[in-house]
Design a protein around this motif. Structure first.
Motif, short mmCIF file in Angstrom:
data_model
loop_
_atom_site.label_atom_id
_atom_site.label_comp_id
_atom_site.label_asym_id
_atom_site.label_seq_id
_atom_site.Cartn_x
_atom_site.Cartn_y
_atom_site.Cartn_z
N GLY A 150 36.56 -42.47 -14.25
CA GLY A 150 37.85 -42.05 -14.78
C GLY A 150 38.34 -40.70 -14.30
N LYS A 151 37.63 -40.06 -13.42
CA LYS A 151 38.01 -38.72 -12.95
C LYS A 151 38.96 -38.78 -11.77
CE LYS A 151 35.08 -36.57 -15.64
NZ LYS A 151 35.43 -35.90 -16.80
N ASN A 152 39.62 -37.66 -11.53
CA ASN A 152 40.39 -37.45 -10.31
C ASN A 152 39.74 -36.27 -9.59
OD1 ASN A 152 42.55 -37.73 -8.38
ND2 ASN A 152 43.37 -35.85 -9.25
N VAL A 153 39.32 -36.50 -8.36
CA VAL A 153 38.72 -35.45 -7.55
C VAL A 153 39.76 -35.01 -6.53
CG1 VAL A 153 36.82 -34.85 -6.00
CG2 VAL A 153 36.46 -36.53 -7.82
N THR A 154 39.98 -33.70 -6.41
CA THR A 154 40.97 -33.18 -5.48
C THR A 154 40.26 -32.49 -4.32
OG1 THR A 154 42.56 -32.88 -7.27
CG2 THR A 154 42.96 -31.65 -5.23
N ILE A 155 40.65 -32.88 -3.10
CA ILE A 155 40.11 -32.27 -1.88
C ILE A 155 41.26 -31.99 -0.92
CG2 ILE A 155 37.82 -33.32 -2.09
CD1 ILE A 155 38.70 -35.47 -0.09
N VAL A 156 40.96 -31.39 0.21
CA VAL A 156 41.97 -31.17 1.25
C VAL A 156 41.62 -32.03 2.46
CG1 VAL A 156 42.53 -28.83 0.49
CG2 VAL A 156 40.76 -29.17 2.24
N ILE A 157 42.56 -32.18 3.36
CA ILE A 157 42.34 -32.97 4.58
C ILE A 157 41.11 -32.43 5.30
CG2 ILE A 157 43.28 -33.57 6.85
CD1 ILE A 157 46.08 -33.40 5.55
N GLY A 158 40.21 -33.33 5.66
CA GLY A 158 39.00 -32.96 6.37
C GLY A 158 37.82 -32.63 5.47
N GLN A 159 38.07 -32.45 4.20
CA GLN A 159 36.99 -32.13 3.26
C GLN A 159 36.32 -33.42 2.81
OE1 GLN A 159 38.25 -30.05 -0.34
NE2 GLN A 159 36.29 -28.96 -0.38
N THR A 160 35.04 -33.33 2.47
CA THR A 160 34.30 -34.51 2.04
C THR A 160 33.86 -34.38 0.59
OG1 THR A 160 32.20 -33.60 2.81
CG2 THR A 160 33.41 -34.99 4.35
N ILE A 161 33.66 -35.55 0.00
CA ILE A 161 33.05 -35.65 -1.33
C ILE A 161 31.66 -36.24 -1.10
CG2 ILE A 161 33.15 -36.69 -3.62
CD1 ILE A 161 36.21 -37.00 -3.15
N ASN A 162 30.65 -35.51 -1.48
CA ASN A 162 29.26 -35.91 -1.37
C ASN A 162 28.85 -36.46 -2.73
OD1 ASN A 162 26.49 -36.02 -0.53
ND2 ASN A 162 26.18 -34.03 -1.51
N VAL A 163 28.54 -37.77 -2.80
CA VAL A 163 28.22 -38.41 -4.07
C VAL A 163 26.69 -38.51 -4.20
CG1 VAL A 163 28.51 -40.44 -5.53
CG2 VAL A 163 30.37 -39.72 -4.00
N THR A 164 26.14 -37.78 -5.16
CA THR A 164 24.70 -37.88 -5.41
C THR A 164 24.46 -39.08 -6.32
OG1 THR A 164 24.80 -36.34 -7.27
CG2 THR A 164 24.33 -35.40 -5.10
N THR A 165 23.38 -39.81 -6.05
CA THR A 165 23.15 -41.07 -6.75
C THR A 165 21.98 -41.03 -7.74
OG1 THR A 165 21.74 -41.89 -4.97
CG2 THR A 165 24.10 -42.40 -4.84
N GLY A 166 21.43 -39.86 -7.98
CA GLY A 166 20.35 -39.73 -8.96
C GLY A 166 19.12 -40.53 -8.57
N ASP A 167 18.62 -41.35 -9.51
CA ASP A 167 17.42 -42.14 -9.27
C ASP A 167 17.69 -43.42 -8.47
OD1 ASP A 167 15.93 -40.31 -10.68
OD2 ASP A 167 16.09 -41.39 -12.58
N LEU A 168 18.95 -43.76 -8.27
CA LEU A 168 19.28 -44.99 -7.55
C LEU A 168 19.32 -44.73 -6.05
CD1 LEU A 168 22.03 -46.31 -9.94
CD2 LEU A 168 19.67 -47.07 -9.76
N PRO A 169 18.94 -45.70 -5.24
CA PRO A 169 18.94 -45.51 -3.79
C PRO A 169 20.33 -45.16 -3.26
CG PRO A 169 17.77 -47.53 -4.39
CD PRO A 169 18.44 -47.03 -5.63
N VAL A 170 20.37 -44.27 -2.28
CA VAL A 170 21.65 -43.83 -1.71
C VAL A 170 22.39 -44.97 -1.02
CG1 VAL A 170 20.95 -41.42 -1.43
CG2 VAL A 170 20.57 -43.03 0.45
N ASP A 171 21.65 -45.97 -0.57
CA ASP A 171 22.28 -47.09 0.13
C ASP A 171 22.57 -48.28 -0.79
OD1 ASP A 171 19.63 -47.79 -0.24
OD2 ASP A 171 19.29 -48.42 1.83
N SER A 172 22.53 -48.06 -2.10
CA SER A 172 22.76 -49.16 -3.05
C SER A 172 24.21 -49.22 -3.55
CB SER A 172 21.81 -49.06 -4.25
OG SER A 172 22.09 -47.91 -5.03
N TYR A 173 25.10 -48.43 -3.00
CA TYR A 173 26.50 -48.43 -3.44
C TYR A 173 27.43 -48.93 -2.35
CZ TYR A 173 25.54 -45.92 -7.75
OH TYR A 173 25.09 -45.58 -9.00
N THR A 174 28.46 -49.64 -2.79
CA THR A 174 29.57 -50.01 -1.93
C THR A 174 30.82 -49.38 -2.54
OG1 THR A 174 30.06 -52.04 -3.16
CG2 THR A 174 28.51 -52.21 -1.29
N ALA A 175 31.89 -49.31 -1.77
CA ALA A 175 33.13 -48.74 -2.31
C ALA A 175 34.34 -49.47 -1.76
CB ALA A 175 33.22 -47.26 -1.98
#
Length: 129
Positions: free
Chosen positions: A44-69
């Motif tokens: 439910g959040k809105n994340v604000t970034i600028v052009i060229g900036q990245t959002i790094n999503v940490t996945t906690g105990d779940l594998p980093v390759d277990s998400y799709t978007a």
């Protein structure tokens, strides 16, 4: 003694050349720090970034390759899946491509976890102002 000075000079020159390789390709291009967000804080959040900036999503105990978007507007926001390469893990992330807003739905392929729905607003890089 003279050979010691020549050796010392060679070491200094080698170090200077080696360190110059660490310099950015274009010193006029500023480095934009990524925004790191825990996957559990995105719902439910809105994340604000600028052009060229990245959002790094940490996945906690779940594998980093277990998400799709799913990104509603890929001309505004690009998705990079998480991955594991040998001993290195790379978190999933998003990069601002152009000014605009995009909705995102992230799902865990292992199931049993509610899809994450959030939005990302990409603004122009205003660092020159």
């Amino acid at each position: 003694m003279k050979s010691l000075r020549v050796l010392a000079a060679a070491v200094v020159v080698s170090a200077a050349i080696g360190l110059s390789a660490c310099a950015p390709a274009n010193p006029e291009t500023p480095v934009i720090a990524p925004v790191t967000v825990d996957v559990n804080e995105l719902q439910g959040k809105n994340v604000t970034i600028v052009i060229g900036q990245t959002i790094n999503v940490t996945t906690g105990d779940l594998p980093v390759d277990s998400y799709t978007a799913e990104v509603s507007d890929e001309s505004v926001l690009a998705y990079t899946p998480g991955r594991i390469e040998e001993t290195a893990e790379f978190n999933p992330g998003f990069t601002g491509v152009r000014v605009g807003q995009s909705d995102v739905i992230m799902r865990n392929i292992q199931g049993g976890i509610q899809p994450l729905e959030f939005s990302v607003t990409v603004n122009a890089d205003d660092s020159a102002e």
